[in-house]
Design a protein around this motif. Sequence first.
Motif, mmCIF file in Angstrom:
data_model
loop_
_atom_site.group_PDB
_atom_site.id
_atom_site.type_symbol
_atom_site.label_atom_id
_atom_site.label_comp_id
_atom_site.label_asym_id
_atom_site.label_seq_id
_atom_site.Cartn_x
_atom_site.Cartn_y
_atom_site.Cartn_z
ATOM 1 N N TYR A 19 0.894 -1.111 -0.026
ATOM 2 C CA TYR A 19 0.089 -0.106 -0.288
ATOM 3 C C TYR A 19 0.879 1.253 -0.060
ATOM 4 O O TYR A 19 1.944 1.390 0.699
ATOM 5 N N ARG A 20 0.476 1.961 -0.597
ATOM 6 C CA ARG A 20 0.962 3.636 -0.685
ATOM 7 C C ARG A 20 0.242 4.539 0.245
ATOM 8 O O ARG A 20 -0.979 4.755 -0.239
ATOM 9 N N LEU A 21 0.761 5.083 1.031
ATOM 10 C CA LEU A 21 0.018 6.110 2.054
ATOM 11 C C LEU A 21 0.495 7.680 1.633
ATOM 12 O O LEU A 21 1.715 7.820 1.778
ATOM 13 N N GLY A 22 -0.224 8.371 1.004
ATOM 14 C CA GLY A 22 -0.093 9.774 0.714
ATOM 15 C C GLY A 22 -1.188 10.576 0.743
ATOM 16 O O GLY A 22 -1.612 10.521 1.811
ATOM 17 N N ARG A 23 -1.690 11.255 -0.171
ATOM 18 C CA ARG A 23 -2.839 12.012 -0.042
ATOM 19 C C ARG A 23 -3.880 10.950 0.065
ATOM 20 O O ARG A 23 -5.151 11.367 0.438
ATOM 21 N N ARG A 24 -3.770 9.899 -0.357
ATOM 22 C CA ARG A 24 -4.860 8.889 -0.137
ATOM 23 C C ARG A 24 -4.171 7.645 -0.154
ATOM 24 O O ARG A 24 -2.985 7.436 -0.137
ATOM 25 N N VAL A 25 -4.994 6.673 0.171
ATOM 26 C CA VAL A 25 -4.211 5.143 0.253
ATOM 27 C C VAL A 25 -4.551 4.360 -0.846
ATOM 28 O O VAL A 25 -5.915 4.099 -1.194
ATOM 29 N N ASP A 26 -3.893 3.800 -1.451
ATOM 30 C CA ASP A 26 -3.810 3.008 -2.827
ATOM 31 C C ASP A 26 -2.856 2.101 -2.819
ATOM 32 O O ASP A 26 -1.964 1.731 -2.042
ATOM 33 N N ARG A 27 -3.035 0.832 -3.545
ATOM 34 C CA ARG A 27 -2.173 -0.103 -3.802
ATOM 35 C C ARG A 27 -0.977 0.414 -4.842
ATOM 36 O O ARG A 27 -1.304 1.135 -5.774
ATOM 37 N N LEU A 28 -0.011 0.136 -4.591
ATOM 38 C CA LEU A 28 1.169 0.122 -5.519
ATOM 39 C C LEU A 28 1.024 -0.723 -6.737
ATOM 40 O O LEU A 28 1.269 -1.835 -6.495
ATOM 41 N N PRO A 29 1.057 -0.296 -7.991
ATOM 42 C CA PRO A 29 1.268 -1.179 -8.882
ATOM 43 C C PRO A 29 2.395 -2.076 -9.239
ATOM 44 O O PRO A 29 3.407 -1.415 -9.115
ATOM 45 N N VAL A 30 2.394 -3.183 -9.184
ATOM 46 C CA VAL A 30 3.733 -4.044 -9.597
ATOM 47 C C VAL A 30 3.753 -4.708 -10.857
ATOM 48 O O VAL A 30 4.720 -5.813 -10.881
ATOM 49 N N GLY A 31 2.918 -4.732 -11.658
ATOM 50 C CA GLY A 31 2.968 -5.481 -12.890
ATOM 51 C C GLY A 31 2.495 -6.912 -12.871
ATOM 52 O O GLY A 31 2.021 -7.412 -11.856
ATOM 53 N N GLU A 32 2.557 -7.495 -13.977
ATOM 54 C CA GLU A 32 2.423 -9.203 -13.900
ATOM 55 C C GLU A 32 3.090 -9.817 -13.013
ATOM 56 O O GLU A 32 4.351 -9.836 -12.927
ATOM 57 N N PRO A 33 2.320 -10.443 -12.002
ATOM 58 C CA PRO A 33 3.061 -11.454 -11.075
ATOM 59 C C PRO A 33 3.745 -12.508 -11.721
ATOM 60 O O PRO A 33 3.378 -13.273 -12.635
ATOM 61 N N LEU A 34 5.150 -12.799 -11.285
ATOM 62 C CA LEU A 34 5.656 -14.040 -11.473
ATOM 63 C C LEU A 34 5.362 -15.017 -10.807
ATOM 64 O O LEU A 34 4.786 -15.014 -9.682
ATOM 65 N N PRO A 35 5.800 -16.397 -11.079
ATOM 66 C CA PRO A 35 5.406 -17.456 -10.154
ATOM 67 C C PRO A 35 6.086 -17.343 -8.612
ATOM 68 O O PRO A 35 7.247 -17.121 -8.774
ATOM 69 N N PRO A 36 5.324 -18.013 -8.019
ATOM 70 C CA PRO A 36 6.176 -18.132 -6.530
ATOM 71 C C PRO A 36 7.454 -19.085 -6.647
ATOM 72 O O PRO A 36 7.380 -19.832 -7.428
ATOM 73 N N LEU A 37 8.294 -18.512 -5.919
ATOM 74 C CA LEU A 37 9.619 -19.332 -5.916
ATOM 75 C C LEU A 37 9.472 -20.705 -5.580
ATOM 76 O O LEU A 37 8.702 -20.955 -4.415
#
Length: 355
Positions: A227-245
Amino acid sequence: MIRTRSLAVDGSRFRRLAPLAFPTAWGAVAVAWKFGCPLARQPGLPARIATSLVFLTVGAGLVLGISRGLVRELARVRAVADAAQRVLLRPPPARLDGLTLAAGQLSATRGAVVGGDLYEAVATPYGVRIVIGDVRGHGLGALGAVVALLGSFREAAHDEPELAGVLRRLERALRRHLRERAREEHPSRAGSEPEHPVAEEFVTLLLLEVRADGRLAVLNCGHPAPYRLGRRVDRLPVGEPLPPLGAFPLPDALVPYSAPRLLPGETLVLHTDGAEEARDRRGRFFSLDEELGRPSREAPAALVRRVQAALLRHTGGRLTDDVALLAVRNDRVRVPAQPAEPGLRRPRPAPSPHC
């Protein structure tokens, strides 16, 4: 050296047996009184009552001495275990290259400081690099994978110029750990089937790089986005997920996702899925985004403590999964260019000799 070690062992044994010295001596006196004193051998009721009181006192003294010794031994073992666990999952520094950090861990295993979650942050020539991960399962059984991944990250974060190289190193470290565990837990060696087969073990993980100008590079292996906490609370975009290790091999091409900059004063809250999947007695999930959205200007350490307290209230102290939280606030200040002082004039360049 051998004699010194032997003396130390003997001293340790003596300290353990010291609480039993007094009740043992008192018991010997009671036995001698029972068989040597004429009063103790009389058949009357007063003699039987006196004998019973003596032996009851001896028994109570023995139980008390043993329990006190066990309590002290348990306290020593717990202190050593706590120290070892805190070395493994050490708290991040409060300040790191202009960032303010704080972290917290809640283990689902009673009495444990750490479990199957991991986090670390280090300052490198390439920026501040952060990892947070969650080993499948929870509690002390997942510590082996945590040790392997944290040890690899602490080296690779400084050695690898590219974030993709760090992730490759983590994958190799986890594979080595799983191979070694598979050999140790094989039925022909362990004598029984493992409780959690190695084939079912994997790790969700998020790698984050905060550069000097606030730019963010992210590699996400199936982990919840921060989460990004600034003027509002939103999810940080992280792109397409890779498979778990550990679940599948990583793809040949690893390109970190370029997330929006972390501006001065903004905070990132990284977490494991135990924070959002915690339930109360009615089965309702903990609302992490609402808790983070409460108006506040807390420092990261106070923010982590508040969220942990809210989690424990919501679940009644009965966590079913480990929870890790890591808060990172950008406290870097960009100093604007200062104008020249009034009355001072720039010196003119010297004339060229060819003019």
